[in-house]
Design an enzyme around this catalytic site. Structure first.
Site, PDB file in Angstrom:
ATOM      1  N   LYS A   3      47.793  46.797  52.021  1.00 25.42           N
ATOM      2  CA  LYS A   3      47.858  48.177  51.446  1.00 25.42           C
ATOM      3  C   LYS A   3      48.804  49.464  51.536  1.00 25.42           C
ATOM      4  O   LYS A   3      49.257  49.815  50.665  1.00 25.42           O
ATOM      5  CB  LYS A   3      46.588  48.724  51.432  1.00 25.42           C
ATOM      6  CG  LYS A   3      45.300  47.864  50.991  1.00 25.42           C
ATOM      7  CD  LYS A   3      44.000  48.626  51.160  1.00 25.42           C
ATOM      8  CE  LYS A   3      42.816  47.574  51.011  1.00 25.42           C
ATOM      9  NZ  LYS A   3      41.607  48.134  51.176  1.00 25.42           N
TER      10      LYS A   3
ATOM     11  N   GLU B 273      36.908  36.912  56.471  1.00 25.04           N
ATOM     12  CA  GLU B 273      36.863  38.312  56.832  1.00 25.04           C
ATOM     13  C   GLU B 273      36.095  38.618  58.043  1.00 25.04           C
ATOM     14  O   GLU B 273      36.171  39.452  58.941  1.00 25.04           O
ATOM     15  CB  GLU B 273      36.392  39.255  55.738  1.00 25.04           C
ATOM     16  CG  GLU B 273      37.589  39.502  54.722  1.00 25.04           C
ATOM     17  CD  GLU B 273      36.951  40.701  53.683  1.00 25.04           C
ATOM     18  OE1 GLU B 273      35.986  41.163  53.637  1.00 25.04           O
ATOM     19  OE2 GLU B 273      37.957  41.036  52.870  1.00 25.04           O
TER      20      GLU B 273
ATOM     21  N   HIS C 222      40.653  13.590  43.982  1.00 28.30           N
ATOM     22  CA  HIS C 222      41.652  13.325  43.215  1.00 28.30           C
ATOM     23  C   HIS C 222      42.841  14.113  43.547  1.00 28.30           C
ATOM     24  O   HIS C 222      43.672  14.146  42.946  1.00 28.30           O
ATOM     25  CB  HIS C 222      41.220  12.828  41.867  1.00 28.30           C
ATOM     26  CG  HIS C 222      40.208  12.122  41.610  1.00 28.30           C
ATOM     27  ND1 HIS C 222      40.268  10.810  41.359  1.00 28.30           N
ATOM     28  CD2 HIS C 222      38.829  12.038  41.703  1.00 28.30           C
ATOM     29  CE1 HIS C 222      39.247  10.040  41.332  1.00 28.30           C
ATOM     30  NE2 HIS C 222      38.204  10.969  41.840  1.00 28.30           N
TER      31      HIS C 222
END
Ligand code: PA5
Length: 440
Positions: free
Chosen positions: A417, A282, A303
């Site tokens: 949003k 951010e 792995h």
């Protein structure tokens, strides 16, 4: 703490050292971009005994009444507490017959119906409390979770009883959560105006839930205070681990290493990775720039991700949080039959095997073209983790300024949003609703 960048093969130029020190000075003078969000720079040294006592007293009240505390928040209002809690707690605590501290679980960091249903169902078997955390007080995910949890607590304990089991952490004056907390009479803690969400772990956002869970918040703050001093303005470049880390990662970025993988050989640090990803993602990912923060937990991810790291696109570098000494001792025993062929390790501590894995992987990855930065902490405890948190915050501020962005805003998180509200027909979004629905 040591930041060892020998395995990056880099020499840090005088120019980059000067840039890092200038960036650090800007954080202290408050003359750089985003300077209204620099409250975290001197936050550790500003936390006094009284502030800690108030948090501990509120935590003690919740601990007295509850054996389960649901901590509600998202992003910076979630990841810091989660990261420290995971780092400090015995991951198998729930298997023990006796719980010393209330179990702290999290909600409001997603909008999953099954997640909240399962949590509320399991919560019925416990004495429950809640800490609701939102700086803006208007974030959708925690608001939905809190509406459900508040209703359940009120149905069970009555309005007054619920109010004795709920604490709020929010803005001092603004936002729906502040109004709600005032109306309901919840004890309320303030997130300072000048501390952004992802830099707020050392405010009540992190400290209150951690105190409830039995974490020694005084030691956590002490570790951060020590790191604040070790990275202060005026500390020479070579002595300042945050300046070194910020400089090295910017040099690697300029050299085409666009992805940084943070990893550790201690699975307890997995959520430190998640907290770090938010902090750096951010703060730096804007204006078409920024290192992409990724993470691995080792040796498990060797792995799964090991192949790519070793031989995939050469745009990666690695930063390893290396823990010098574990808290406990477990030896690999000799076995008479030796069917697994492991007797050559007999008598060695597991940590020695882990260390050899770490060193072997480091060299293999370096040989494969993945530069390696090693951040060494002596052990995992509240003090070292407090130091690590502040170290990463300070390095993030320095690094963002070197990159030339404002590390303290996050304009990009608004886009989803707007779409979500338009799709949900929120009042005021009528035009956007029509437009977005036509695109589906
Ligand atoms: O770092 C940030 O500012 C964000 O990640 C916020 O912490 C997150 O969006 C939650 O916001 P709030 O605390 O206002 O609910």
């Amino acid at each position: 703490m040591k930041v060892d960048y020998a395995k990056t093969g880099l020499e840090i130029s005088a120019e980059m050292k000067a840039k890092a020190l200038a960036a650090n000075a800007l954080l202290h003078s408050g003359e750089g971009k985003g300077n209204d969000f620099l409250g975290w720079v001197k936050l550790p040294s500003s936390i006094d005994d009284e502030a800690l006592s108030v948090i501990e007293a509120a935590a003690a009240k919740l601990r007295e009444k509850c054996d389960l505390v649901i901590c509600i928040g998202i992003g910076g209002s979630y990841l810091g507490a989660k990261a420290v809690l995971e780092a400090m707690a015995n991951p198998f605590q729930l298997l023990k017959k006796k719980q010393e501290h209330p179990t702290v679980v999290f909600a409001g960091q997603n909008i999953s119906e099954d997640y909240i249903y399962n949590l509320m169902e399991a919560a019925q078997e416990h004495e429950v409390g809640a800490i609701v955390i939102s700086k803006s007080g208007t974030t959708t995910e925690p608001a939905i979770a809190f509406r459900i949890i508040k209703a359940a607590l009120e149905a069970r304990y009555g309005k007054a009883g619920a109010a004795e089991r709920i604490a709020a952490v929010t803005d001092k004056a603004r936002g729906a959560l502040k109004t709600l907390a005032t109306n309901e009479g919840y004890p309320t803690f303030v997130i300072p105006d000048d501390v952004g969400g992802r830099f707020s772990v050392l405010t009540p956002v992190g400290l209150l839930p951690l105190a409830v869970a039995g974490v020694d918040i005084r030691a956590l703050v002490k570790g951060a205070q020590q790191m604040e001093a070790a990275t202060a303005e005026g500390v020479a470049f070579e002595e300042n681990p945050a300046a070194i880390y910020a400089a090295v990662r910017n040099l690697l970025y300029a050299d085409g290493k666009k992805i940084e993988i943070l990893g550790s050989y201690e699975p307890q640090l997995q959520y430190i990775n998640e907290w770090w990803k938010q902090l750096y993602g951010e703060s730096e990912g804007k204006e078409g720039k920024g290192i992409f923060p990724a993470s691995v937990t080792l040796t498990a991810d060797l792995h799964s991700m090991g192949q790519y790291i070793q031989e995939g696109e050469r745009t990666l570098f690695e930063t390893i949080i290396s823990v010098a000494e574990p808290k406990h001792k477990v030896i690999v025993e000799a076995d008479e039959e030796n069917l697994d062929g492991l007797n050559f390790m007999a008598g060695k501590r597991i940590s020695e095997v882990n260390r050899m894995a770490e060193l072997g992987v480091q060299l293999a990855h370096v040989d494969g073209g993945v530069p390696n930065i090693r951040i060494e902490i002596p052990t995992i405890n509240e003090e070292t983790i407090g130091g690590l948190l502040y170290f990463f915050e300070k390095a993030c501020g320095i690094s963002g300024y070197i990159l030339g962005v404002n590390p303290f805003d996050q304009p990009g998180v608004e886009a989803y949003k707007k779409n979500m509200f338009a799709l949900l027909d929120k009042p005021g979004y009528e035009e956007a609703s029509k437009a977005i629905k036509a695109r589906l």
